[in-house]
Design a protein around this motif. Structure first.
Motif, PDB file in Angstrom:
ATOM      1  N   ALA A 149       0.836  -1.205   0.000  1.00 31.50           N
ATOM      2  CA  ALA A 149       0.000   0.000   0.000  1.00 31.50           C
ATOM      3  C   ALA A 149       0.870   1.254   0.000  1.00 31.50           C
ATOM      4  CB  ALA A 149      -0.928  -0.004   1.217  1.00 31.50           C
ATOM      5  N   TYR A 150       1.919   1.256   0.810  1.00 28.37           N
ATOM      6  CA  TYR A 150       2.848   2.385   0.853  1.00 28.37           C
ATOM      7  C   TYR A 150       3.451   2.641  -0.531  1.00 28.37           C
ATOM      8  CZ  TYR A 150       7.276   4.810   1.705  1.00 28.37           C
ATOM      9  OH  TYR A 150       8.329   5.667   1.649  1.00 28.37           O
ATOM     10  N   GLY A 151       3.941   1.576  -1.174  1.00 26.44           N
ATOM     11  CA  GLY A 151       4.569   1.725  -2.487  1.00 26.44           C
ATOM     12  C   GLY A 151       3.607   2.208  -3.557  1.00 26.44           C
ATOM     13  N   LEU A 152       2.348   1.799  -3.453  1.00 24.57           N
ATOM     14  CA  LEU A 152       1.350   2.203  -4.444  1.00 24.57           C
ATOM     15  C   LEU A 152       0.791   3.595  -4.193  1.00 24.57           C
ATOM     16  CD1 LEU A 152      -0.635  -1.140  -4.865  1.00 24.57           C
ATOM     17  CD2 LEU A 152       0.910  -0.067  -6.527  1.00 24.57           C
ATOM     18  N   LEU A 153       0.743   4.017  -2.936  1.00 23.46           N
ATOM     19  CA  LEU A 153       0.132   5.297  -2.597  1.00 23.46           C
ATOM     20  C   LEU A 153       1.092   6.482  -2.643  1.00 23.46           C
ATOM     21  CD1 LEU A 153      -2.198   4.109   0.297  1.00 23.46           C
ATOM     22  CD2 LEU A 153      -2.833   4.685  -2.057  1.00 23.46           C
ATOM     23  N   LYS A 154       2.381   6.217  -2.760  1.00 23.32           N
ATOM     24  CA  LYS A 154       3.343   7.313  -2.889  1.00 23.32           C
ATOM     25  C   LYS A 154       3.054   8.082  -4.177  1.00 23.32           C
ATOM     26  CE  LYS A 154       7.659   6.843  -2.167  1.00 23.32           C
ATOM     27  NZ  LYS A 154       9.049   6.400  -2.169  1.00 23.32           N
ATOM     28  N   PRO A 155       3.318   9.389  -4.185  1.00 24.05           N
ATOM     29  CA  PRO A 155       3.094  10.159  -5.419  1.00 24.05           C
ATOM     30  C   PRO A 155       3.833   9.559  -6.621  1.00 24.05           C
ATOM     31  CG  PRO A 155       3.557  11.640  -3.598  1.00 24.05           C
ATOM     32  CD  PRO A 155       3.763  10.242  -3.080  1.00 24.05           C
ATOM     33  N   LYS A 156       5.074   9.128  -6.424  1.00 21.69           N
ATOM     34  CA  LYS A 156       5.797   8.396  -7.468  1.00 21.69           C
ATOM     35  C   LYS A 156       5.862   6.954  -6.988  1.00 21.69           C
ATOM     36  CE  LYS A 156       9.997   8.113 -10.089  1.00 21.69           C
ATOM     37  NZ  LYS A 156      11.422   8.260 -10.046  1.00 21.69           N
ATOM     38  N   LYS A 157       5.072   6.084  -7.592  1.00 19.96           N
ATOM     39  CA  LYS A 157       4.955   4.694  -7.129  1.00 19.96           C
ATOM     40  C   LYS A 157       6.327   4.047  -6.973  1.00 19.96           C
ATOM     41  CE  LYS A 157       0.327   4.051  -8.844  1.00 19.96           C
ATOM     42  NZ  LYS A 157      -0.115   5.107  -8.038  1.00 19.96           N
ATOM     43  N   ASP A 158       6.492   3.288  -5.904  1.00 21.95           N
ATOM     44  CA  ASP A 158       7.757   2.623  -5.607  1.00 21.95           C
ATOM     45  C   ASP A 158       7.624   1.157  -5.996  1.00 21.95           C
ATOM     46  OD1 ASP A 158      10.167   1.756  -4.585  1.00 21.95           O
ATOM     47  OD2 ASP A 158      10.031   3.064  -2.829  1.00 21.95           O
ATOM     48  N   TRP A 159       7.840   0.868  -7.278  1.00 23.62           N
ATOM     49  CA  TRP A 159       7.603  -0.470  -7.816  1.00 23.62           C
ATOM     50  C   TRP A 159       8.482  -1.555  -7.204  1.00 23.62           C
ATOM     51  CZ3 TRP A 159       3.093  -1.231  -9.502  1.00 23.62           C
ATOM     52  CH2 TRP A 159       2.398  -0.218 -10.135  1.00 23.62           C
ATOM     53  N   PRO A 160       9.762  -1.308  -6.897  1.00 24.91           N
ATOM     54  CA  PRO A 160      10.535  -2.380  -6.253  1.00 24.91           C
ATOM     55  C   PRO A 160       9.908  -2.835  -4.930  1.00 24.91           C
ATOM     56  CG  PRO A 160      12.034  -0.755  -7.123  1.00 24.91           C
ATOM     57  CD  PRO A 160      10.639  -0.185  -7.277  1.00 24.91           C
ATOM     58  N   ILE A 161       9.388  -1.901  -4.143  1.00 24.28           N
ATOM     59  CA  ILE A 161       8.742  -2.272  -2.879  1.00 24.28           C
ATOM     60  C   ILE A 161       7.469  -3.060  -3.156  1.00 24.28           C
ATOM     61  CG2 ILE A 161       7.466  -1.332  -0.890  1.00 24.28           C
ATOM     62  CD1 ILE A 161       9.628   0.767  -0.628  1.00 24.28           C
ATOM     63  N   VAL A 162       6.678  -2.619  -4.103  1.00 32.89           N
ATOM     64  CA  VAL A 162       5.415  -3.304  -4.429  1.00 32.89           C
ATOM     65  C   VAL A 162       5.694  -4.724  -4.910  1.00 32.89           C
ATOM     66  CG1 VAL A 162       3.431  -3.301  -6.002  1.00 32.89           C
ATOM     67  CG2 VAL A 162       4.194  -1.156  -4.940  1.00 32.89           C
ATOM     68  N   ILE A 163       6.583  -4.842  -5.885  1.00 32.75           N
ATOM     69  CA  ILE A 163       6.872  -6.159  -6.475  1.00 32.75           C
ATOM     70  C   ILE A 163       7.478  -7.109  -5.455  1.00 32.75           C
ATOM     71  CG2 ILE A 163       8.340  -7.327  -8.181  1.00 32.75           C
ATOM     72  CD1 ILE A 163       7.872  -4.772  -9.958  1.00 32.75           C
ATOM     73  N   ALA A 164       8.327  -6.585  -4.585  1.00 33.42           N
ATOM     74  CA  ALA A 164       8.973  -7.436  -3.579  1.00 33.42           C
ATOM     75  C   ALA A 164       7.992  -7.954  -2.540  1.00 33.42           C
ATOM     76  CB  ALA A 164      10.090  -6.666  -2.886  1.00 33.42           C
ATOM     77  N   ASN A 165       6.895  -7.246  -2.309  1.00 36.92           N
ATOM     78  CA  ASN A 165       5.979  -7.629  -1.236  1.00 36.92           C
ATOM     79  C   ASN A 165       4.738  -8.379  -1.690  1.00 36.92           C
ATOM     80  OD1 ASN A 165       6.934  -6.580   1.512  1.00 36.92           O
ATOM     81  ND2 ASN A 165       7.448  -4.939   0.101  1.00 36.92           N
ATOM     82  N   ILE A 166       4.427  -8.371  -2.964  1.00 40.69           N
ATOM     83  CA  ILE A 166       3.249  -9.109  -3.451  1.00 40.69           C
ATOM     84  C   ILE A 166       3.354 -10.610  -3.159  1.00 40.69           C
ATOM     85  CG2 ILE A 166       2.016  -9.806  -5.544  1.00 40.69           C
ATOM     86  CD1 ILE A 166       2.236  -6.888  -6.462  1.00 40.69           C
ATOM     87  N   PRO A 167       4.508 -11.267  -3.386  1.00 35.53           N
ATOM     88  CA  PRO A 167       4.590 -12.688  -3.022  1.00 35.53           C
ATOM     89  C   PRO A 167       4.358 -12.922  -1.534  1.00 35.53           C
ATOM     90  CG  PRO A 167       6.425 -12.108  -4.441  1.00 35.53           C
ATOM     91  CD  PRO A 167       5.743 -10.832  -4.059  1.00 35.53           C
ATOM     92  N   GLY A 168       4.804 -12.007  -0.699  1.00 38.58           N
ATOM     93  CA  GLY A 168       4.590 -12.141   0.742  1.00 38.58           C
ATOM     94  C   GLY A 168       3.121 -12.069   1.120  1.00 38.58           C
TER      95      GLY A 168
END
Length: 114
Positions: free
Chosen positions: A82-101
């Protein structure tokens, strides 16, 4: 103005431009390093959560593990995503790294309680 003072002014201006160019080069190098670290961390995070597959198989074969750690991982990864997606500039490494979790944490939790 003497030619010496003009040369000093010109020389200091040139040093300022050169220092600015060096600073921009260092800034680009730092961004490249940060991007590389982000990619490596993402891969390591995915590998860490894939380890849940073994616990899921054990849970399904009757050797049930604790449900609490995978549940905590599920909520933790959900918050980071949620943090990675809600940032003004999406933080894709954080999003991608946490989806499997999110997925594997939830599946591991469910298989541990059924």
């Amino acid at each position: 103005m003497t030619s010496t003072s003009a040369a000093k002014q010109h020389g200091s201006r040139r040093l300022t431009v050169d220092a600015s160019a060096i600073e921009q080069d260092l800034s680009k190098d730092k961004k490249d390093i940060v991007a590389t670290i982000g990619r490596i961390a993402s891969v390591l995070s995915v590998i860490m959560y894939v380890s849940y597959v073994t616990q899921i198989m054990n849970n399904l074969s009757g050797h049930v593990g604790s449900p609490w750690q995978p549940l905590a991982a599920f909520f933790n990864c959900s918050m980071w995503t949620a943090y990675g997606l809600l940032k003004p500039k999406k933080d894709w490494p954080i999003v991608i790294a946490n989806i499997p979790g999110i997925i594997l944490g939830f599946v591991t939790f469910i298989t541990a309680i059924i």
